[in-house]
Design an enzyme around this catalytic site. Structure first.
Site, PDB file in Angstrom:
ATOM      1  CD  GLU A 158     -20.804  -5.348  24.784  1.00  0.00           C
ATOM      2  OE1 GLU A 158     -20.816  -4.673  23.725  1.00  0.00           O
ATOM      3  OE2 GLU A 158     -21.772  -5.366  25.575  1.00  0.00           O
ATOM      4  CG  HIS A 188      -1.796  -1.202   1.316  1.00  0.00           C
ATOM      5  ND1 HIS A 188      -1.356  -2.439   1.736  1.00  0.00           N
ATOM      6  CD2 HIS A 188      -3.116  -1.356   1.036  1.00  0.00           C
ATOM      7  CE1 HIS A 188      -2.359  -3.303   1.706  1.00  0.00           C
ATOM      8  NE2 HIS A 188      -3.437  -2.674   1.283  1.00  0.00           N
ATOM      9  CG  HIS A 225      -5.944   1.596  -0.600  1.00  0.00           C
ATOM     10  ND1 HIS A 225      -6.068   2.070   0.679  1.00  0.00           N
ATOM     11  CD2 HIS A 225      -6.014   0.231  -0.499  1.00  0.00           C
ATOM     12  CE1 HIS A 225      -6.209   1.050   1.520  1.00  0.00           C
ATOM     13  NE2 HIS A 225      -6.193  -0.067   0.822  1.00  0.00           N
TER      14      HIS A 225
HETATM   15  C1  LIG Z   1     -11.721  -4.213   9.715  1.00  0.00           C
HETATM   16  C2  LIG Z   1     -11.164  -4.109   8.336  1.00  0.00           C
HETATM   17  N1  LIG Z   1     -11.988  -4.125   7.289  1.00  0.00           N
HETATM   18  C3  LIG Z   1     -11.498  -4.073   6.046  1.00  0.00           C
HETATM   19  C4  LIG Z   1     -10.158  -4.000   5.828  1.00  0.00           C
HETATM   20  C5  LIG Z   1      -9.606  -3.991   4.408  1.00  0.00           C
HETATM   21  N2  LIG Z   1      -9.120  -2.632   4.108  1.00  0.00           N
HETATM   22  C6  LIG Z   1      -7.835  -2.306   4.233  1.00  0.00           C
HETATM   23  S1  LIG Z   1      -7.539  -0.708   3.920  1.00  0.00           S
HETATM   24  C7  LIG Z   1      -9.163  -0.415   3.560  1.00  0.00           C
HETATM   25  C8  LIG Z   1      -9.615   0.944   3.166  1.00  0.00           C
HETATM   26  C9  LIG Z   1      -9.252   1.915   4.186  1.00  0.00           C
HETATM   27  O1  LIG Z   1      -9.503   3.195   3.789  1.00  0.00           O
HETATM   28  P1  LIG Z   1      -8.712   4.384   4.467  1.00  0.00           P
HETATM   29  O2  LIG Z   1      -8.625   4.147   5.906  1.00  0.00           O
HETATM   30  O3  LIG Z   1      -9.329   5.630   4.030  1.00  0.00           O
HETATM   31  O4  LIG Z   1      -7.258   4.190   3.921  1.00  0.00           O
HETATM   32  P2  LIG Z   1      -6.546   4.949   2.719  1.00  0.00           P
HETATM   33  O5  LIG Z   1      -7.022   4.299   1.471  1.00  0.00           O
HETATM   34  O6  LIG Z   1      -6.935   6.374   2.802  1.00  0.00           O
HETATM   35  O7  LIG Z   1      -5.112   4.692   2.987  1.00  0.00           O
HETATM   36  C10 LIG Z   1      -9.900  -1.572   3.707  1.00  0.00           C
HETATM   37  C11 LIG Z   1     -11.353  -1.673   3.471  1.00  0.00           C
HETATM   38  C12 LIG Z   1      -9.322  -3.980   6.962  1.00  0.00           C
HETATM   39  N3  LIG Z   1      -8.002  -3.906   6.861  1.00  0.00           N
HETATM   40  N4  LIG Z   1      -9.856  -3.994   8.203  1.00  0.00           N
END
Ligand SMILES: Cc1ncc(C[n+]2csc(CCOP(=O)(O)OP(=O)(O)O)c2C)c(N)n1
Ligand SMILES: [Mg+2]
Length: 658
Positions: free
Chosen positions: A411, A33, A264
């Protein structure tokens, strides 16, 4: 329109060190990432350069500021910063091996891989919940030992995802309520997540939301170094936790991917890297950090040299004091061991008949008065979980002298916060709710297990035995699903002595333990008080020299097994009864020890839960338990209704065992 960033200041170039290490590592791994490290590099640079209290030569210094990357997919930002600032256990080679098998530079930060990783993150928002635990721990220890010993901040990097997760609400709400002024969250306000714009799925005003929690809030340009630094200074001087909403551009500097979700979670690609290098005025080779920039990064911690020196000389005596030892490396004292023995003797002689949740409270009466760093709590079920002993005072805003946390009906928050309390050091957390609501705690329990944190869960109302509240409150599959989590020890004691032993075990363990406790009373069945059943994982409580079968049972069903054995003995069928409170402990015994306990005759098992897992001890047809959800009604009627009775067991053994 992409702005041209060529007019870089040297601060910009310092931030670019993070950016390009992340870009190169992700490209080399062909996985990872880059967007977050590119977007948050400026914030990290200012924080490490001018604010963070840290010492790479003493990474676990107890009064260091904690930095938690809750948006753990941006792991390369942390790895890059640790390398650049000179932490000894991370090398350029590690960065080049990002995401490779056996490399400590795992896809997401894993606690224990590098000394600068404060917690394992990746499941979004867990780090944020941990940070509330870190900040509470700091306040409690600060109150106990004075500001001269504990006076540090907890900084958090959190993205849109962290703040969208429900867990962020639970943890942030409690943080605001408790006024955790040393908690500072950088919200990576880039309005992008994986599926695209945040506007696809959210439209709330995050600043207003955090204001409503009682937080101090700031909005800044996350690429403007002056604004970042000013915001941190304001946050440090505030009496509430602070959310700094940092407007950033994900994938900052990439001409075609900046501000787009495409940056991302995929490598930029060779062509785009070339363009990004041009755009950010970075003429260097892959993984090359010019000496001048590296030396500059390496000098960031010099700012803390005097602070550290002064702290060390001020705290020499304290750190060597027995009081300090009681918090950071206590073991059971002779007096405590004596009290435990007296407790067991007394209840054995009295034949105490009580619910194991009550037995847990009685055990805790001893532990909370003898062990100074125990911090208990419950998610609004204090009176039902029996987690608060007479001598415990709650912590509250501005007053952290106590040792009890009213977590509220949170919780998941509780479990995530307990991980932070344990990770901080100096605190031994335990917390309770109903066993059925371990589902609400599970993601944090899983991480406690992954990190091997010595968190203790006091989970009561452990079966249909809770009765009238009905199937929504009756755990059925929970024991099986908790036993499926590696590194987690599940203990379901059968009487007050086993409950005390379970606490002894949990408090001496360096990984998490779940105590599974009843609402209903359980009798004292054992015939002697010499064997520590928990330490053995399981042990016969009825035995014969020559026996026809063995029954395995846990917790409240030991009584039923005992009853069945007594009934069968009237018919000259001798049945050994093994109380098996913990599979995990039992399974670690030698094959011979296990065989000795299980015996060589047909084995049966009874537990008011689903069969899953029991197959390793008994044939499926030799198990009595739950095959469906429970029902609402008086508990004895429920046991009869679901066929979890001595009569059913007798019938089964007579049919199959002889
Ligand atoms: C609980 C959880 N759900 C889904 C994911 C998969 N996931 C990783 S990053 C992401 C998107 C996150 O968006 P953001 O926090 O805005 O990160 P950015 O793209 O801005 O770095 C997802 C859905 C995860 N790591 N944890
Ligand atoms: Mg985002």
């Amino acid at each position: 329109m992409i702005k041209n960033h060529k007019k870089s200041t040297s601060l910009k170039q310092l931030a670019n060190c993070i950016r390009f290490l992340a870009i190169d590592a992700v490209q080399q791994a062909n996985s990872g990432h880059p967007g977050m490290p590119m977007g948050m590099a400026d914030i990290a640079t200012v924080l490490f350069k001018d604010h963070l209290k840290f010492d790479p030569s003493d990474p676990r210094w107890i009064d260091r500021d904690r930095l938690i990357i809750s948006n753990g997919h941006g792991s390369m930002l942390l790895y890059a910063a640790l390398y650049l600032t000179g932490y000894k256990d991370i090398t350029l080679e590690n960065l080049k091996n990002f995401r490779q098998l056996g490399s400590p530079t795992a896809g997401h930060p894993e606690y224990g891989e590098f000394s600068g990783i404060e917690t394992t993150t990746g499941p979004l928002s867990q780090g944020l919940a941990n940070s509330v635990g870190f900040a509470i721990a700091e306040q409690i220890l600060n109150d106990k030992f004075t500001i001269n010993t504990f006076n540090h901040h907890t900084y958090v990097f959190a993205g849109d995802g962290c703040l969208m997760e429900g867990l962020s609400h639970e943890a942030s709400s409690l943080a605001g309520h408790l006024g955790l002024s040393k908690l500072i969250v950088f919200f990576d306000d880039n309005s992008i997540s994986i599926d695209g714009s945040i506007s696809l799925s959210a439209s709330e005003d995050t600043i207003k939301r955090y204001e409503a929690y009682g937080w101090n809030t700031l909005s800044i340009d996350g690429h403007n170094h002056e604004e970042i630094s000013k915001a941190i200074t304001i946050a440090k001087n505030n009496s509430s936790p602070t959310l700094i909403a940092c407007k950033t551009k994900i994938g900052f500097g990439s001409p075609n991917k900046e501000s787009k979700s495409s940056s991302h979670g995929s490598p930029l690609g060779e062509d785009e890297i070339k363009l990004t290098k041009e755009n950010l005025n970075w003429p260097h080779k892959n993984f090359e950090i010019p000496d001048e920039l590296l030396q500059s990064w390496r000098s960031f911690s010099d700012r803390n040299n005097n602070i550290k020196k002064e702290w060390t000389s001020n705290n020499k005596q304290i750190i060597n004091s027995s009081d300090f030892n009681d918090y950071f490396s206590a073991t059971f004292s002779k007096e405590l061991n004596l009290k435990i023995q007296e407790f067991k003797n007394k209840h054995f002689l009295d034949g105490t008949n009580c619910a194991t949740r009550k037995a847990s409270e009685l055990s805790l009466e001893i532990f909370t008065s003898e062990i100074k760093n125990l911090v208990g709590g419950s998610a609004d079920l204090t009176g039902s979980n029996n987690t608060k002993t007479k001598n415990m005072m709650p912590i509250s805003k501005g007053s952290f002298k106590g040792s009890y946390i009213y977590y509220g009906i949170r919780e998941h928050g509780m479990a995530g916060i307990m991980n932070g309390l344990a990770l901080h050091g100096g605190i031994r957390p335990y917390g309770g709710t109903f066993l059925v609501f371990t589902d609400y705690c599970r993601p944090s329990i899983r991480l406690a297990a992954l990190m091997r944190l010595p968190v203790i869960y006091v989970m009561t109302h452990d079966s249909i035995g809770l009765g009238e509240d009905g199937p929504t409150h009756q755990p059925v599959e929970h024991l099986a699903s908790l036993r499926a989590i590696p590194n987690l020890t599940v203990i379901r004691p059968a009487d007050i002595i086993e409950t005390m032993e379970a606490w002894e075990y949990a408090l001496n363990s360096d990984s998490p333990t779940i105590l599974v406790l009843t609402r209903q009373n359980l009798p004292m069945l054992r015939e002697n008080n010499q064997i520590n059943i928990i330490q053995n994982g399981g042990f016969p409580i009825i035995d014969y020299k020559n026996y026809d079968a063995t029954i395995l049972a846990t917790g409240s069903e030991v009584e039923i097994a005992w009853d069945a054995s007594k009934k069968l003995s009237e018919e000259k069928i001798n049945v050994r009864v093994v109380s098996l409170p913990s599979w995990e402990i039992f399974d670690k015994k030698s094959e011979e020890d296990k065989k000795n306990i299980l015996g060589n005759m047909p084995i049966f098992a009874i537990e008011a839960g689903v069969i899953n897992g029991w197959e390793k001890y008994v044939p499926t047809e030799n198990f009595i338990g739950m095959k469906s959800f429970g029902a609402s009604g008086p508990y004895k009627k429920l046991y009869e209704h679901f066929g979890i009775t001595a009569e059913c067991l007798v019938k089964l053994i007579k049919k199959k065992g002889k």
